[in-house]
Motif scaffolding. Sequence first.
Motif, PDB file in Angstrom:
ATOM      1  N   ASP A   1      -6.830   4.508  -2.470  1.00  0.00           N
ATOM      2  CA  ASP A   1      -7.213   4.529  -0.952  1.00  0.00           C
ATOM      3  C   ASP A   1      -8.190   3.093  -0.077  1.00  0.00           C
ATOM      4  O   ASP A   1      -7.609   3.030   0.949  1.00  0.00           O
ATOM      5  N   THR A   2      -7.907   2.099  -0.989  1.00  0.00           N
ATOM      6  CA  THR A   2      -8.497   0.614   0.073  1.00  0.00           C
ATOM      7  C   THR A   2      -7.743  -0.786  -1.438  1.00  0.00           C
ATOM      8  O   THR A   2      -8.410  -0.309  -2.188  1.00  0.00           O
ATOM      9  N   CYS A   3      -6.981  -1.322  -0.681  1.00  0.00           N
ATOM     10  CA  CYS A   3      -6.431  -2.547  -1.231  1.00  0.00           C
ATOM     11  C   CYS A   3      -5.915  -3.751  -0.571  1.00  0.00           C
ATOM     12  O   CYS A   3      -6.946  -3.632   0.572  1.00  0.00           O
ATOM     13  N   ILE A   4      -6.596  -4.728  -0.804  1.00  0.00           N
ATOM     14  CA  ILE A   4      -6.488  -6.134  -0.366  1.00  0.00           C
ATOM     15  C   ILE A   4      -5.309  -6.774  -0.859  1.00  0.00           C
ATOM     16  O   ILE A   4      -5.426  -6.625  -1.984  1.00  0.00           O
TER      17      ILE A   4
ATOM     18  N   ARG B   1      -5.081   2.634   6.782  1.00  0.00           N
ATOM     19  CA  ARG B   1      -4.788   2.031   8.347  1.00  0.00           C
ATOM     20  C   ARG B   1      -4.943   0.253   7.712  1.00  0.00           C
ATOM     21  O   ARG B   1      -5.666   0.236   6.692  1.00  0.00           O
TER      22      ARG B   1
ATOM     23  N   GLY C   1      -0.022  -0.975  -4.416  1.00  0.00           N
ATOM     24  CA  GLY C   1      -1.557  -0.282  -4.382  1.00  0.00           C
ATOM     25  C   GLY C   1      -0.838   1.129  -3.560  1.00  0.00           C
ATOM     26  O   GLY C   1      -1.680   1.854  -2.753  1.00  0.00           O
TER      27      GLY C   1
ATOM     28  N   VAL D   1      -7.337  -2.691   8.572  1.00  0.00           N
ATOM     29  CA  VAL D   1      -8.591  -3.213   8.980  1.00  0.00           C
ATOM     30  C   VAL D   1      -8.966  -4.705   9.840  1.00  0.00           C
ATOM     31  O   VAL D   1      -7.908  -5.698   9.442  1.00  0.00           O
TER      32      VAL D   1
ATOM     33  N   VAL E   1      -6.337  -6.138   4.376  1.00  0.00           N
ATOM     34  CA  VAL E   1      -7.312  -5.230   4.077  1.00  0.00           C
ATOM     35  C   VAL E   1      -6.551  -4.172   4.435  1.00  0.00           C
ATOM     36  O   VAL E   1      -6.787  -3.842   5.187  1.00  0.00           O
ATOM     37  N   ILE E   2      -6.329  -2.844   3.591  1.00  0.00           N
ATOM     38  CA  ILE E   2      -6.057  -1.921   4.261  1.00  0.00           C
ATOM     39  C   ILE E   2      -6.899  -0.776   3.522  1.00  0.00           C
ATOM     40  O   ILE E   2      -7.216  -0.734   2.392  1.00  0.00           O
ATOM     41  N   ALA E   3      -7.528  -0.323   4.797  1.00  0.00           N
ATOM     42  CA  ALA E   3      -8.931   1.023   3.778  1.00  0.00           C
ATOM     43  C   ALA E   3      -8.130   2.603   4.800  1.00  0.00           C
ATOM     44  O   ALA E   3      -7.910   2.981   5.695  1.00  0.00           O
ATOM     45  N   HIS E   4      -7.666   3.756   3.688  1.00  0.00           N
ATOM     46  CA  HIS E   4      -7.716   4.795   4.080  1.00  0.00           C
ATOM     47  C   HIS E   4      -6.369   5.182   4.998  1.00  0.00           C
ATOM     48  O   HIS E   4      -5.910   4.906   5.968  1.00  0.00           O
TER      49      HIS E   4
ATOM     50  N   ALA F   1       0.815  -0.963  -0.159  1.00  0.00           N
ATOM     51  CA  ALA F   1       0.398  -0.192   0.123  1.00  0.00           C
ATOM     52  C   ALA F   1       0.684   0.857  -0.139  1.00  0.00           C
ATOM     53  O   ALA F   1       0.322   2.157  -0.747  1.00  0.00           O
TER      54      ALA F   1
END
Length: 239
Positions: A144-147, A164, A140, A166, A159-162, A135
């Motif tokens: 903004d969001t990565c899996i 950070r 990534g 998750v 999972v990365i969201a914003h 990320a």
Amino acid sequence: MATFPANCVFPARVVAIDVGGTKITGSIVRYDSAEAEPVVEDSRTVATEAMKGGASVLDKICSLACNLAACAPSSPLGIGVGTAGRVDAKSGDIAYANDLMPGWGGQPLASALHERSGLPTAVLNDVQAYAVGEARWGAGRGADTCIMIAAGTGVGGAVIAHGRIVRGKHGFAGEVGHMASSVATGIPCVCGGSGHLESVAAGSGIEARFFEATEEHLSGAEISALAAKGEQPARRIIK
């Protein structure tokens, strides 16, 4: 972008440790600025020898980290660890590990490293750490969001969201390997459940399914090579 102390002097260095069931790799990583991509300066690998038990693995990690810190050109800011197993987000302890690393569950990884080295220590599950790296600096970057899905001996996910991770209520969000899969119905999983994706899609699962069909013990790489040649049942099992 990585976060550094307000009074950080660059170049800054950290000790990075990757703990797997087969090997443990440690590196000194240099940051020339808060925006600069990290540079690996020194890297060393030792065998995990997981079957010797969790306490033995913990001692190896601590020794490797301390040796790297002592040889670094400047005092490291801290230690970052990505490790196999599920990590307690609050304590940095290993909350759970399967039979691939017997006795690893319950090991006080973060506190032991801090006590041995005197350095601040942060611990993540290895796939979560992988996701953070991708990320920030990899595939990534800018999203903004990565899996992250990591398929190997097991199947991990994060999972990365914003910007950070998750974590979920218990810190284990993103474990896609333990989602239900219709093709795994009735097949036991190493976690104690059954019918999970990892049981058929991980290297260990592929090897087990191939043995059931042929009574031959082959590695995942060997089975993949057979499938690439069009041979059955390797082709069917890989598909």
